[in-house]
Design a protein around this motif. Structure first.
Motif, PDB file in Angstrom:
ATOM      1  N   UNK A  73       0.829  -1.201   0.000  1.00 25.97           N
ATOM      2  CA  UNK A  73       0.000   0.000   0.000  1.00 25.97           C
ATOM      3  C   UNK A  73       0.867   1.257   0.000  1.00 25.97           C
ATOM      4  N   UNK A  74       1.920   1.255   0.825  1.00 26.19           N
ATOM      5  CA  UNK A  74       2.793   2.422   0.909  1.00 26.19           C
ATOM      6  C   UNK A  74       3.573   2.643  -0.383  1.00 26.19           C
ATOM      7  N   UNK A  81       2.274   9.188  -6.281  1.00 27.75           N
ATOM      8  CA  UNK A  81       2.696  10.564  -6.018  1.00 27.75           C
ATOM      9  C   UNK A  81       3.842  10.988  -6.929  1.00 27.75           C
ATOM     10  N   UNK A  82       4.839  10.116  -7.095  1.00 23.72           N
ATOM     11  CA  UNK A  82       5.976  10.468  -7.954  1.00 23.72           C
ATOM     12  C   UNK A  82       5.554  10.535  -9.420  1.00 23.72           C
ATOM     13  N   UNK A  83       4.638   9.654  -9.836  1.00 28.52           N
ATOM     14  CA  UNK A  83       4.162   9.701 -11.214  1.00 28.52           C
ATOM     15  C   UNK A  83       3.421  11.001 -11.488  1.00 28.52           C
ATOM     16  N   UNK A  84       2.652  11.473 -10.510  1.00 29.04           N
ATOM     17  CA  UNK A  84       1.930  12.732 -10.672  1.00 29.04           C
ATOM     18  C   UNK A  84       2.898  13.903 -10.803  1.00 29.04           C
ATOM     19  N   UNK A  85       3.946  13.899  -9.998  1.00 34.98           N
ATOM     20  CA  UNK A  85       4.926  14.981 -10.075  1.00 34.98           C
ATOM     21  C   UNK A  85       5.703  14.936 -11.381  1.00 34.98           C
ATOM     22  N   UNK A  86       6.067  13.743 -11.820  1.00 40.51           N
ATOM     23  CA  UNK A  86       6.792  13.617 -13.080  1.00 40.51           C
ATOM     24  C   UNK A  86       5.935  14.049 -14.253  1.00 40.51           C
ATOM     25  N   UNK A  87       4.622  13.820 -14.160  1.00 44.67           N
ATOM     26  CA  UNK A  87       3.734  14.244 -15.230  1.00 44.67           C
ATOM     27  C   UNK A  87       3.609  15.765 -15.257  1.00 44.67           C
ATOM     28  N   UNK A  88       3.611  16.387 -14.086  1.00 45.69           N
ATOM     29  CA  UNK A  88       3.490  17.837 -14.019  1.00 45.69           C
ATOM     30  C   UNK A  88       4.750  18.531 -14.511  1.00 45.69           C
TER      31      UNK A  88
END
Length: 218
Positions: A73-74, A81-88
C-alpha cells in the motif's frame, strides 16, 4: 517517525511477491546475499520472523503477511505521487556543442522557461554524435548535413561563416594558396583561425584553394 529503511522494504516486497530471494535479487539487480541481508535487517527492525523456508520456497509468516499488505500500500502510494509529479514537470534533455549553447541556446533559454514553466530543460554540451535513445536525449543540435539514419532532422538556422586569420599570421611561405598567382600563403607555425560552413558545390570566394571538409551541422 520510526520507519524501516526503504531498501529493506523493497527487498521484502519483491521477495514476498516472488517467494524467492534469488528472483527478488534479479529484479532489483543485486545479489541474493544482499537480499538476505536486507531481510535480516527488516526482521531485526520489527522483532519478528517474516518468512519460513519450506520445500516449495519461502512462505510468509502471519507477521509477514501483515507487513506485506502495508508495504504494498505504501509503495503504491509513493508510486502514484511520484508519477503525478513527473507528469506535471516535463524534463527535456538537449545535447549541443559548447559554443552553440553559450552563444545561441542559453541566451534564449530563459524566455522559453518563462513561457513553459512546467518544463525543465537540461543542456548537455558535447561535440560528439550522441545516441538519443540510449542516452535519453530528446533533442540534439549539431552542425552537419542533417542526414542521420533513423532520426528526424530539421534545419534550425543557417550559419553564415567567412574565413579569417589571426593578425599575427604572416604572408610568407606555406601551403595555403600555393600555385595561385598573388595568393597569400601562411607560415605553418602561425595560428590560422578558419570556420568552414557546410561544403557547397564550389567554394564561396573566387580562387579559394582551402580543402573543404564536412563539419557537424544539424
Amino acid at each position: 517517525m520510526h520507519l524501516p529503511p526503504l531498501s529493506t522494504v523493497r527487498s521484502f516486497e519483491a521477495t514476498a511477491r516472488h517467494c524467492s530471494a534469488a528472483r527478488a535479487a534479479e529484479e532489483l539487480h543485486v545479489t541474493p546475499g544482499a537480499i538476505s541481508q536486507q531481510l535480516r535487517k527488516l526482521e531485526d527492525f520489527v522483532g519478528q520472523r517474516l518468512f519460513e523456508r519450506q520445500a516449495r520456497g519461502l512462505v510468509l509468516t502471519d507477521a509477514g503477511r501483515v507487513l506485506l499488505a502495508g508495504c504494498q500500500e505504501a509503495l503504491a502510494a509513493l508510486q502514484r505521487a511520484t508519477a503525478q509529479l513527473r507528469h506535471q514537470r516535463q524534463v527535456l534533455l538537449v545535447s549541443c556543442t559548447p559554443v552553440f549553447a553559450a552563444q545561441w541556446l542559453v541566451p534564449r533559454l530563459q524566455d522559453f522557461l518563462q513561457s513553459a514553466p512546467e518544463v525543465d530543460v537540461h543542456v548537455s554540451t558535447t561535440a560528439r554524435l550522441v545516441d538519443l535513445a540510449a542516452e535519453g536525449v530528446h533533442f540534439a543540435v549539431r552542425h552537419g548535413l542533417g542526414r542521420y539514419a533513423g532520426l528526424q532532422a530539421r534545419r534550425l538556422l543557417d550559419d553564415d561563416l567567412q574565413p579569417g586569420c589571426c593578425t599575427m599570421a604572416s604572408a610568407t611561405t606555406g601551403s595555403c594558396g600555393r600555385g595561385r598567382p598573388g595568393a597569400p600563403s601562411w607560415t605553418p607555425r602561425k595560428a590560422l583561425c578558419l570556420w568552414i560552413p557546410t561544403p557547397p558545390s564550389k567554394p564561396r570566394w573566387p580562387g579559394a584553394a582551402w580543402p573543404w571538409r564536412a563539419a557537424p551541422w544539424w
